[in-house]
Design an enzyme around this catalytic site. Sequence first.
Site, PDB file in Angstrom:
ATOM      1  N   THR A  83      -1.328  -0.877  -4.423  1.00  0.00           N
ATOM      2  CA  THR A  83      -2.230   0.257  -4.616  1.00  0.00           C
ATOM      3  C   THR A  83      -1.642   1.490  -3.948  1.00  0.00           C
ATOM      4  O   THR A  83      -0.866   1.387  -2.996  1.00  0.00           O
ATOM      5  CB  THR A  83      -3.612  -0.002  -3.979  1.00  0.00           C
ATOM      6  OG1 THR A  83      -3.456  -0.128  -2.553  1.00  0.00           O
ATOM      7  CG2 THR A  83      -4.242  -1.267  -4.536  1.00  0.00           C
ATOM      8  N   GLU A  99       0.842  -1.189   0.000  1.00  0.00           N
ATOM      9  CA  GLU A  99       0.000   0.000   0.000  1.00  0.00           C
ATOM     10  C   GLU A  99       0.880   1.243   0.000  1.00  0.00           C
ATOM     11  O   GLU A  99       1.757   1.384   0.857  1.00  0.00           O
ATOM     12  CB  GLU A  99      -0.895   0.046   1.244  1.00  0.00           C
ATOM     13  CG  GLU A  99      -2.004  -0.974   1.263  1.00  0.00           C
ATOM     14  CD  GLU A  99      -2.948  -0.768   2.442  1.00  0.00           C
ATOM     15  OE1 GLU A  99      -4.125  -1.135   2.318  1.00  0.00           O
ATOM     16  OE2 GLU A  99      -2.516  -0.220   3.482  1.00  0.00           O
ATOM     17  N   CYS A 100       0.655   2.138  -0.946  1.00  0.00           N
ATOM     18  CA  CYS A 100       1.336   3.432  -1.008  1.00  0.00           C
ATOM     19  C   CYS A 100       2.860   3.255  -0.908  1.00  0.00           C
ATOM     20  O   CYS A 100       3.489   2.804  -1.855  1.00  0.00           O
ATOM     21  CB  CYS A 100       0.799   4.370   0.056  1.00  0.00           C
ATOM     22  SG  CYS A 100       1.127   6.118  -0.306  1.00  0.00           S
ATOM     23  N   GLY A 101       3.471   3.570   0.237  1.00  0.00           N
ATOM     24  CA  GLY A 101       4.913   3.396   0.356  1.00  0.00           C
ATOM     25  C   GLY A 101       5.337   1.961   0.116  1.00  0.00           C
ATOM     26  O   GLY A 101       6.381   1.699  -0.503  1.00  0.00           O
TER      27      GLY A 101
END
Length: 436
Positions: free
Chosen positions: A427, A327-329
């Site tokens: 994502t 997720e993200c990072g």
Amino acid sequence: MAAGLVISAPASGVGKTTLTLALARAWRHRGLNVQCFKSGPDYIDPAFHAAATGRASVNVDSWAMDRGAIAHLVSRGVDADVVLAEGSMGLFDGVAARGVSGTGATADIAEMLGWPVVLVIDPSGQAQTAAAIAAGLRDYRPGLKLAGVVLNRVASPRHEDLVRHALNEAGIAVFGALPRHAEISLPKRHLGLVQAEEQAEIGKLIDEAARFVAEHVDLDAVLRSAASWSPQPAVNGLNVTPPGQRIALARDAAFSFVYPHMLEAWRGAGAEISTFSPLADEAPDASADVCWLPGGYPELHAGKIAANAHFRSGLRAFAETRPVHGECGGYMVLGTALTDADGVRHEMTGLLGLETSFAKRRMHLGYRLAELAAPMPGHRPGARLRGHEFHYSTIVAQPDMPLAVVHDATGAVIAETGSRRGHATGTFFHLIAEDR
């Protein structure tokens, strides 16, 4: 029976978090059991709440969660003496289009729970106008009760008198006034407050905030303004499916943005979670059946992540046979490369083709509704996932197949679709809940 209050403000940066922590710790010093919540999708503040109260805090979000899920989460306050919900942004700030049970505004939670609102007002650069703002917030939405205000960063006794007089004329209670006090300022960085776990002196800072607030705020009056509350039975709980039975979770200063309610829901469904630290060059547990890399600050540690060969090779070996999700990072680290703010390019794990850069920062912020085009751990194709995106990275390359069709809160399709390749998925949004 607990006493419930919402701490809110006209805008961000006024002092909501500091006041929430100070009240929680001051009442705890008095022997009261305090439970905190965070209204909205901020994933940093709950850790500060836990540091102040000794009890885990979770997010409640009217855009992403239905009333049953919110009631389920808030019911953890049943054994507390005081329950505080810290708002986000301004009291009525949310998105234009209604989500599952609201717009994501703090006012939604206050109205849903029937809790009065304590406003933090910063009257810097104004005097009587502060009363007009408070009165406007009080009257804007019928059914919402304003308990009173705490003034923050007052410039002088004369300044305080002017604001107090105007508020009294407007029929608004003033619980106290805080002069400027740099010693209780919480350090910040580009995604918000520096995380609680990174601040060795956080306990002392909260104690000083509690002492300072107790000196200037009538704690008894604030407590008397709270609503008597006992949780209503939740018709249903969270609609969260664990991504696997045994989950290897990256957890350190670079990978820490994971919603507490998600971990609790996974454990509640019988999943086991084992943590590992990529920054300590650790690989995921070989006995796990899925690996999850949450968001955080990989851009601040990109060189170290790139140099940690055991982590990178261990994650690649894991992904040969089992799902890995970021997720993200965490998504950025699953990619090919990350360029930091100084323009230095660092090789990442290469499980996905994504390449990102912080050299030219651009903010991406908002709620996300994703319809999965392919499965990701814990969720089938076609599932509708609600989450939140907040980062400053720019996509340089995204060659893999999209994971989902992603919309913002207005329904507009956005470009950040997530990616999938082999057993790896990722994502930019942080998952909050799945639509029922």
